[in-house]
Design a protein around this motif. Structure first.
Motif, mmCIF file in Angstrom:
data_model
loop_
_atom_site.group_PDB
_atom_site.id
_atom_site.type_symbol
_atom_site.label_atom_id
_atom_site.label_comp_id
_atom_site.label_asym_id
_atom_site.label_seq_id
_atom_site.Cartn_x
_atom_site.Cartn_y
_atom_site.Cartn_z
ATOM 1 N N GLU A 107 0.464 -1.531 -0.425
ATOM 2 C CA GLU A 107 0.180 0.194 0.193
ATOM 3 C C GLU A 107 0.825 1.020 -0.131
ATOM 4 O OE1 GLU A 107 -2.476 0.185 3.371
ATOM 5 O OE2 GLU A 107 -4.016 -1.375 2.257
ATOM 6 N N ASN A 108 2.179 1.338 0.636
ATOM 7 C CA ASN A 108 2.527 2.407 0.619
ATOM 8 C C ASN A 108 4.071 2.384 -0.748
ATOM 9 O OD1 ASN A 108 4.708 0.618 1.217
ATOM 10 N ND2 ASN A 108 5.462 0.459 2.820
ATOM 11 N N GLY A 109 3.654 1.490 -1.713
ATOM 12 C CA GLY A 109 4.381 1.476 -2.394
ATOM 13 C C GLY A 109 5.476 1.070 -2.788
ATOM 14 N N ALA A 110 5.880 0.235 -1.479
ATOM 15 C CA ALA A 110 7.024 -0.638 -1.795
ATOM 16 C C ALA A 110 6.428 -2.428 -2.341
ATOM 17 C CB ALA A 110 7.630 -0.676 -0.334
ATOM 18 N N SER A 111 7.863 -2.061 -2.925
ATOM 19 C CA SER A 111 7.423 -4.019 -3.377
ATOM 20 C C SER A 111 8.606 -4.858 -3.251
ATOM 21 C CB SER A 111 6.698 -3.121 -4.595
ATOM 22 O OG SER A 111 8.379 -2.557 -5.840
ATOM 23 N N SER A 112 8.657 -5.812 -4.375
ATOM 24 C CA SER A 112 9.536 -6.988 -4.086
ATOM 25 C C SER A 112 9.555 -8.042 -5.107
ATOM 26 C CB SER A 112 9.527 -7.567 -3.102
ATOM 27 O OG SER A 112 8.974 -8.233 -2.551
ATOM 28 N N GLU A 113 10.302 -8.567 -6.526
ATOM 29 C CA GLU A 113 9.700 -9.496 -6.747
ATOM 30 C C GLU A 113 9.641 -10.547 -6.271
ATOM 31 O OE1 GLU A 113 11.991 -10.856 -10.708
ATOM 32 O OE2 GLU A 113 12.680 -11.724 -9.188
ATOM 33 N N ILE A 114 8.444 -11.275 -6.345
ATOM 34 C CA ILE A 114 8.124 -12.941 -6.021
ATOM 35 C C ILE A 114 8.028 -13.607 -7.082
ATOM 36 C CG2 ILE A 114 6.510 -11.793 -4.658
ATOM 37 C CD1 ILE A 114 4.386 -12.844 -6.416
ATOM 38 N N ALA A 115 8.212 -13.403 -8.137
ATOM 39 C CA ALA A 115 8.301 -14.582 -9.465
ATOM 40 C C ALA A 115 9.198 -13.809 -10.158
ATOM 41 C CB ALA A 115 7.882 -15.695 -9.117
ATOM 42 N N GLY A 116 9.823 -14.345 -11.672
ATOM 43 C CA GLY A 116 9.984 -14.461 -12.676
ATOM 44 C C GLY A 116 9.814 -15.580 -13.940
ATOM 45 N N VAL A 117 9.608 -14.529 -14.742
ATOM 46 C CA VAL A 117 8.765 -15.577 -16.020
ATOM 47 C C VAL A 117 9.769 -14.929 -17.472
ATOM 48 C CG1 VAL A 117 6.926 -16.002 -17.715
ATOM 49 C CG2 VAL A 117 6.753 -15.333 -15.199
ATOM 50 N N GLU B 90 19.759 0.196 -8.122
ATOM 51 C CA GLU B 90 18.581 0.439 -7.948
ATOM 52 C C GLU B 90 17.565 -0.497 -7.559
ATOM 53 O OE1 GLU B 90 21.372 3.505 -8.079
ATOM 54 O OE2 GLU B 90 20.620 2.372 -9.202
ATOM 55 N N LEU B 91 17.709 -1.478 -9.181
ATOM 56 C CA LEU B 91 16.520 -2.349 -9.825
ATOM 57 C C LEU B 91 16.429 -4.147 -8.989
ATOM 58 C CD1 LEU B 91 15.969 -1.272 -13.472
ATOM 59 C CD2 LEU B 91 14.074 -0.955 -11.912
ATOM 60 N N ILE B 92 17.559 -3.924 -8.212
ATOM 61 C CA ILE B 92 18.291 -5.179 -8.020
ATOM 62 C C ILE B 92 17.792 -5.029 -6.446
ATOM 63 C CG2 ILE B 92 19.688 -6.738 -7.552
ATOM 64 C CD1 ILE B 92 21.271 -6.400 -10.032
ATOM 65 N N ALA B 93 18.197 -4.048 -6.291
ATOM 66 C CA ALA B 93 18.094 -3.657 -4.847
ATOM 67 C C ALA B 93 15.298 -4.257 -4.495
ATOM 68 C CB ALA B 93 17.670 -2.675 -4.841
ATOM 69 N N SER B 94 15.760 -2.978 -5.446
ATOM 70 C CA SER B 94 13.594 -3.337 -5.387
ATOM 71 C C SER B 94 13.432 -4.703 -5.592
ATOM 72 C CB SER B 94 12.961 -2.415 -6.913
ATOM 73 O OG SER B 94 12.310 -2.616 -7.000
ATOM 74 N N MET B 95 14.143 -5.581 -6.996
ATOM 75 C CA MET B 95 13.679 -6.646 -7.206
ATOM 76 C C MET B 95 13.851 -7.271 -5.608
ATOM 77 S SD MET B 95 13.153 -7.180 -10.135
ATOM 78 C CE MET B 95 13.285 -6.305 -11.756
#
Length: 247
Positions: free
Chosen positions: A64-74, A173-178
């Motif tokens: 809800e606060n905009g934070a995200s992380s990867e749960i899987a890749g395709v 930055e993108l890896i940290a977000s993932m």
């Protein structure tokens, strides 16, 4: 468009028996999948399913606060759009292109018609879904119990498995977000891996110099996911062209 592309570069399409593949082949559309392209927002319903060939799609859970992380890749092992044939139609995750490239898209209606025939397409999609659930589950466990270095090595290896080379275009930055970690943690970890000669990092480009060394630094999660995909899907690749890539 790249003329070298063909549907057999996607392992699921390559696994379909000839009759089933020829049934959908005229409906497959080669599409560019540029880096950062959002294919589906959280709660959105896909009008197409996507079979990546050289692109990689990241499934992100957005808080809800905009934070995200990867749960899987395709990537070239799979398909984006399991919510359609699982009956839920939408998911709370966002699908964004992590590595730019190409893929084939198919209208959702066409996939569902083939799935509902209860033939090879249905069985293949369900086996893939089980493998994807394993990836999501293992990612959750890994993010909770393993170090940032182990998580980064796992992520790099899984990404490499979907690419034709040992080079990735990805900023810290993108890896940290993932991974859902602080950028400083990725900077320190990537620096350590570079000093030990496992990777080279420069201006958003990562080159893996020692894959076996990287595997020795990762956790069990990488092999768990890889073995499950192999167990569930590899024996089905009976129609793959000799020119197509293999694991």
């Amino acid at each position: 468009m790249e003329t070298s592309q063909n549907p057999n570069l996607n392992h699921l399409l390559a696994a379909l028996p000839t009759a089933e593949f020829e049934h959908i082949a005229p409906q497959l559309e080669l599409v560019a999948m540029p880096l950062g392209d959002v294919l589906c927002e959280s709660g959105g319903q896909l009008q197409h399913v996507y079979f990546p060939t050289t692109a990689i799609v990241s499934l992100h859970y957005v808080m809800e606060n905009g934070a995200s992380s990867e749960i899987a890749g395709v990537g070239n092992e799979g398909v984006l759009g399991i919510s359609l044939f699982m009956g839920g139609n939408t998911t709370p995750s966002r699908a964004i292109v992590q590595t730019g490239g190409y893929g084939y898209r198919l209208k959702a209606r066409v996939l569902m018609e083939e799935f509902n025939r209860a033939g090879p397409m249905m069985h293949l999609m369900l086996r893939y879904t089980q493998a994807l659930i394993t990836q999501i589950s293992q990612t959750a466990v890994c993010n909770r119990h393993h170090s940032v270095e182990q998580q980064l090595c796992r992520w790099l290896l899984l990404t490499l498995d979907r690419l034709p080379s040992n080079e990735l275009t990805m900023t810290q930055e993108l890896i940290a977000s993932m991974l859902g970690v602080r950028r400083e943690g990725i900077t320190e970890t990537a620096g350590n891996l570079q000093r030990t000669g496992l990777i080279s990092y420069r201006r958003g480009h990562i080159t893996v110099l020692d894959r076996s060394g990287l595997e020795s630094h990762t956790c069990e999660c990488y092999n768990v996911v890889k073995k499950e995909f192999h167990r569930l899907l590899c024996d089905g690749r009976n129609r793959q062209d000799p020119s197509a890539s293999h694991d």
